[in-house]
Structures are given as structure tokens and as C-alpha cells.
Scaffold this motif. Structure first.
Motif, PDB file in Angstrom:
ATOM      1  N   LEU A   4       0.250 -16.886  -0.282  1.00  0.00           N
ATOM      2  CA  LEU A   4      -0.235 -16.731   0.832  1.00  0.00           C
ATOM      3  C   LEU A   4      -0.308 -15.141   1.332  1.00  0.00           C
ATOM      4  O   LEU A   4       0.816 -14.616   1.118  1.00  0.00           O
ATOM      5  CB  LEU A   4       0.390 -17.386   1.681  1.00  0.00           C
ATOM      6  CG  LEU A   4       0.131 -17.368   3.260  1.00  0.00           C
ATOM      7  CD1 LEU A   4      -1.099 -17.701   3.822  1.00  0.00           C
ATOM      8  CD2 LEU A   4       1.109 -17.957   4.306  1.00  0.00           C
ATOM      9  N   ILE A   5      -1.320 -14.568   1.343  1.00  0.00           N
ATOM     10  CA  ILE A   5      -1.479 -13.152   2.159  1.00  0.00           C
ATOM     11  C   ILE A   5      -1.383 -13.310   3.686  1.00  0.00           C
ATOM     12  O   ILE A   5      -2.288 -13.634   4.030  1.00  0.00           O
ATOM     13  CB  ILE A   5      -2.486 -12.596   1.400  1.00  0.00           C
ATOM     14  CG1 ILE A   5      -2.509 -12.493  -0.193  1.00  0.00           C
ATOM     15  CG2 ILE A   5      -2.402 -10.906   2.107  1.00  0.00           C
ATOM     16  CD1 ILE A   5      -3.768 -11.826  -0.871  1.00  0.00           C
ATOM     17  N   ARG A   6      -0.394 -12.756   4.435  1.00  0.00           N
ATOM     18  CA  ARG A   6      -0.139 -12.620   5.777  1.00  0.00           C
ATOM     19  C   ARG A   6      -0.970 -11.389   6.017  1.00  0.00           C
ATOM     20  O   ARG A   6      -0.221 -10.274   5.893  1.00  0.00           O
ATOM     21  CB  ARG A   6       1.222 -12.819   5.982  1.00  0.00           C
ATOM     22  CG  ARG A   6       1.820 -14.105   5.761  1.00  0.00           C
ATOM     23  CD  ARG A   6       3.237 -14.385   6.545  1.00  0.00           C
ATOM     24  NE  ARG A   6       3.619 -15.609   6.135  1.00  0.00           N
ATOM     25  CZ  ARG A   6       3.614 -16.665   6.902  1.00  0.00           C
ATOM     26  NH1 ARG A   6       2.663 -16.801   8.160  1.00  0.00           N
ATOM     27  NH2 ARG A   6       3.985 -17.824   6.786  1.00  0.00           N
ATOM     28  N   PRO A   7      -2.008 -11.151   6.723  1.00  0.00           N
ATOM     29  CA  PRO A   7      -2.786 -10.088   6.940  1.00  0.00           C
ATOM     30  C   PRO A   7      -1.944  -9.314   8.086  1.00  0.00           C
ATOM     31  O   PRO A   7      -1.626  -9.748   8.996  1.00  0.00           O
ATOM     32  CB  PRO A   7      -4.151 -10.045   7.264  1.00  0.00           C
ATOM     33  CG  PRO A   7      -4.380 -11.588   6.400  1.00  0.00           C
ATOM     34  CD  PRO A   7      -3.003 -12.371   6.837  1.00  0.00           C
ATOM     35  N   GLU A   8      -1.966  -7.793   7.817  1.00  0.00           N
ATOM     36  CA  GLU A   8      -1.554  -7.123   9.153  1.00  0.00           C
ATOM     37  C   GLU A   8      -2.679  -5.927   9.484  1.00  0.00           C
ATOM     38  O   GLU A   8      -2.434  -5.365  10.273  1.00  0.00           O
ATOM     39  CB  GLU A   8      -0.269  -6.208   8.686  1.00  0.00           C
ATOM     40  CG  GLU A   8       0.780  -7.215   8.258  1.00  0.00           C
ATOM     41  CD  GLU A   8       2.050  -6.604   7.963  1.00  0.00           C
ATOM     42  OE1 GLU A   8       2.467  -5.236   8.043  1.00  0.00           O
ATOM     43  OE2 GLU A   8       3.076  -7.246   7.797  1.00  0.00           O
ATOM     44  N   TYR A   9      -3.931  -5.891   8.393  1.00  0.00           N
ATOM     45  CA  TYR A   9      -4.875  -4.903   8.704  1.00  0.00           C
ATOM     46  C   TYR A   9      -6.202  -5.633   8.165  1.00  0.00           C
ATOM     47  O   TYR A   9      -6.133  -6.033   7.085  1.00  0.00           O
ATOM     48  CB  TYR A   9      -4.585  -3.775   8.076  1.00  0.00           C
ATOM     49  CG  TYR A   9      -5.663  -2.771   8.174  1.00  0.00           C
ATOM     50  CD1 TYR A   9      -5.757  -1.822   9.280  1.00  0.00           C
ATOM     51  CD2 TYR A   9      -6.581  -2.602   7.121  1.00  0.00           C
ATOM     52  CE1 TYR A   9      -6.776  -0.731   9.371  1.00  0.00           C
ATOM     53  CE2 TYR A   9      -7.552  -1.638   7.088  1.00  0.00           C
ATOM     54  CZ  TYR A   9      -7.460  -0.648   8.179  1.00  0.00           C
ATOM     55  OH  TYR A   9      -8.715   0.105   8.416  1.00  0.00           O
TER      56      TYR A   9
END
Length: 210
Positions: A174-179
Motif C-alpha cells: 500500500l502506498i500512502r500518498p503525501e503528494y
């Protein structure tokens, strides 16, 4: 000549008024459009990680889910990308849909998803894909193509009499986006670029010069 190849983008525009205030919903809208427009491999995204020497490493993977936490893809945890993410979880992904003259850049932090979710997805894959996950020691140096084919046949024979289970070295991230950055091609190279930066749990939205 390569220098003479260029496209004047003019299919659409992206404005502060038209963009969804939730970057996840905006991504879903553009992804749906890419599917409806029959872009080739609309879920393909370039995933970039960093190796032990600090060099960026990129390859194409397929997005399998978008949820309220982030983006999910699946791979061999012992592959180069799997080992690189374990060592340094900061990653970037990039979508490009040429038919719609659109690009999305995302930066975030990756983590393994719960085992039961990986098992559920593995069971939904075609049988040959399940066997391939067992047969391929992803990213390892192998002697030749014959090695893969023989390995595949070996597991094909074994699982004729056994239930195919998920390999312990295979699963989801899972990639948790910050941008997020949404790019819409425009004429005269004056492209629209609108970015979302996470700050204290909320999203700051701003326009970037092309």
C-alpha cells in the motif's frame, strides 16, 4: 530527428474550479476516463524506488486498488523493488495517459498490506499467474529461459494434486500518498499542473508553472 518530434496538446484543461478537492477522487475520475477511452494498460504506473547506493530504480507495475488509504499493487517481496521498499519505503509513481494528454505524479510511503488481503487477491488471479508467482525467482539472475519454463512445469505438475496457495514471498504493498500532481497537456507548452501536498492531515492545493 528526435528534436523535431513534438505534440501540441489541446484536448482539455485543468483549473482550480474543475479539479476535485480530494486528490483520491480526482485520480479515480481520471483513471475511469482512461479506461473508458481505452488507453492501453490504463492502470500501468511507473514505480520508482531507491537502491542501497542511492540510485533511483524505476519499472512499470499495475495498480490493483485505490482506497481511502492509498494505492495497492502486488509483487514478489524478494524482488529488487520489494527489498528496496523494505529498506527505504519512500516511493514515487507516475501515470501517463497519452490519449487524454494527462499525467499524474504521486509520492508517498509504502508498506506491506495485511496477509489476508494478499491471500484474497492471489486467489482471484488466473491459475497460470498463480503458478508464475511460484515459478519465477523475480530479479534473480537465471541461466536461461528454459529454467523458467521447467520451473513452471514443475509447479504445474505439483499443484495438480495440491491446492494452489499464495507463496509466502508474494503479496501487496500500500502506498500512502503525501503528494499528488495532476498534469494536463495544453497548447504552446503552457501545461496545467495542479498539486496537492499533505499538511497536518489536510491537503494544500496549488498551481505550478509548467
Amino acid at each position: 530527428m528526435l528534436r523535431d518530434l513534438r505534440t501540441n496538446y489541446q484536448k482539455s484543461e485543468l483549473t482550480e474550479e474543475s479539479i476535485n478537492s480530494d486528490p483520491f477522487r480526482q485520480l479515480e475520475e481520471w483513471l475511469k476516463s482512461a479506461i473508458d477511452e481505452k488507453n492501453q494498460e490504463p492502470t500501468a504506473m511507473v514505480l520508482s524506488t531507491v537502491d542501497a547506493r542511492g540510485f533511483p530504480d524505476s519499472r512499470v507495475v499495475l495498480l490493483k486498488e485505490i482506497n481511502s488509504d492509498g494505492l495497492v499493487f502486488f509483487t514478489n517481496y524478494n524482488s529488487k523493488k520489494g527489498r528496496q521498499i523494505t529498506a527505504s519505503p519512500n516511493v514515487a509513481v507516475n501515470f501517463f495517459w497519452s490519449k487524454m494528454e494527462r499525467q499524474v505524479r504521486i509520492k508517498g510511503v509504502a508498506e506491506q498490506i495485511p496477509e489476508e488481503y494478499s491471500v484474497d487477491y492471489f486467489k482471484s488471479r488466473p491459475i497460470d499467474s498463480q503458478l508464475g508467482a511460484w515459478a519465477s525467482p523475480q530479479s534473480r539472475i537465471i541461466e536461461n529461459r528454459k529454467f523458467l519454463e521447467e520451473n513452471f512445469s514443475l509447479y504445474q505438475h505439483y499443484f495438480q494434486d495440491h491446492e494452489i496457495i499464495k507463496p509466502p514471498h508474494w503479496g501487496g504493498f500500500l502506498i500512502r500518498p503525501e503528494y499528488f500532481e495532476f498534469w494536463q497537456g495544453r497548447s504552446n507548452r503552457l501545461h496545467d499542473r495542479i498539486a496537492f501536498q499533505k499538511s497536518n492531515g489536510a491537503w494544500d492545493i496549488f498551481r505550478l508553472a509548467p
